[in-house]
Design an enzyme around this catalytic site. Sequence first.
Site, mmCIF file in Angstrom:
data_model
loop_
_atom_site.group_PDB
_atom_site.id
_atom_site.type_symbol
_atom_site.label_atom_id
_atom_site.label_comp_id
_atom_site.label_asym_id
_atom_site.label_seq_id
_atom_site.Cartn_x
_atom_site.Cartn_y
_atom_site.Cartn_z
ATOM 1 C CG ASP A 1 38.530 42.084 38.996
ATOM 2 O OD1 ASP A 1 38.365 41.767 37.807
ATOM 3 O OD2 ASP A 1 39.581 42.565 39.445
ATOM 4 C CD GLN B 1 45.346 45.330 35.927
ATOM 5 O OE1 GLN B 1 44.206 45.720 35.712
ATOM 6 N NE2 GLN B 1 45.884 44.349 35.245
ATOM 7 C CE LYS C 1 41.305 46.318 33.190
ATOM 8 N NZ LYS C 1 41.996 45.964 34.421
#
Length: 298
Positions: free
Chosen positions: A121, A98, A54
């Site tokens: 997200d 995460q 990422k």
Amino acid sequence: MTAELIDGKLFAATLRTKIAEFAATFEQSAGRKAGLAVVLVGDDPASHVYVASKAKQTVACGMSSFEHRLAEGTDQEALMALVDQLNADPMVDGILVQLPLPKHLDEQAVVERIDPNKDVDGLTPTSTGRLALGLPGLVPCTPLGSLMLLKDRLGSLSGLDAVVIGRSILVGKPMAQLLLAESCTVTIAHSRTRDLPDVVKRADIVVAAVGRPEMVKGSWIKPGAVVIDVGINRLPPAEGAAKGRLVGDVDFAEACGVAAAVTPVPGGVGPMTIAVLLRNALVAAHRNAGVALADGAL
Ligand code: GUN
């Protein structure tokens, strides 16, 4: 029939090129780069590889990457304090924590602490609620990437029968909302669904997101359907091999004989997730900095 392969890797590369162009224009207008912060707690090796990837792609697209790797034993208070700090940081446009977090941490509380304007997200109650209401907002990356692949292949999805297998908050539920917004007739199937093969057989669009290797068989698929395989499962290693093969939730070889188009694993939905994360961060950056971005530009 031999299904067409849906090349997510290529689509993601094209999307990243567009993101890089818009990121450069954003930097000129805002006088700073768009910024994405990623928080990783613990030692899971796969997550560390994922987070490194990422960060690399964020920088490659001309955006700032802020990585926070915290020890497995990090407590709730410290993690919440970091989220508060990132919420307040004007250089950070997007925050991704995460998941999954180590068991001792309250995942929901952490997600709810994220400023919805930085929720790349799409997991906060605000983002989820806006998606359900059909209002603009940030949408989870994997389902949005899957939708992009579907629209690229099919054009309008209006009136099509779609079955989503799996009801997770990260994929299944938001995927169903996105397909509904495209005027599909949507069924969400899950572990308690009766006659799953029959349910799947009705679908023009199948999205498999259950995490069970090769569960969806070719005989379940309606001839000519488009199949999006979100699963990434590692099989046990063959004798003498260090690592097992990666497979999806769909029996790929069988599906290829029935479907019109299928995403491969790897190289299908997977590469789309990070590209859409960067897209979400850049969309958030425009909003946060008050820089205009045309609807649907990204
Ligand atoms: N873990 C696996 N996929 C994801 C994702 O899309 N977002 C977050 N936050 N964690 C993940």
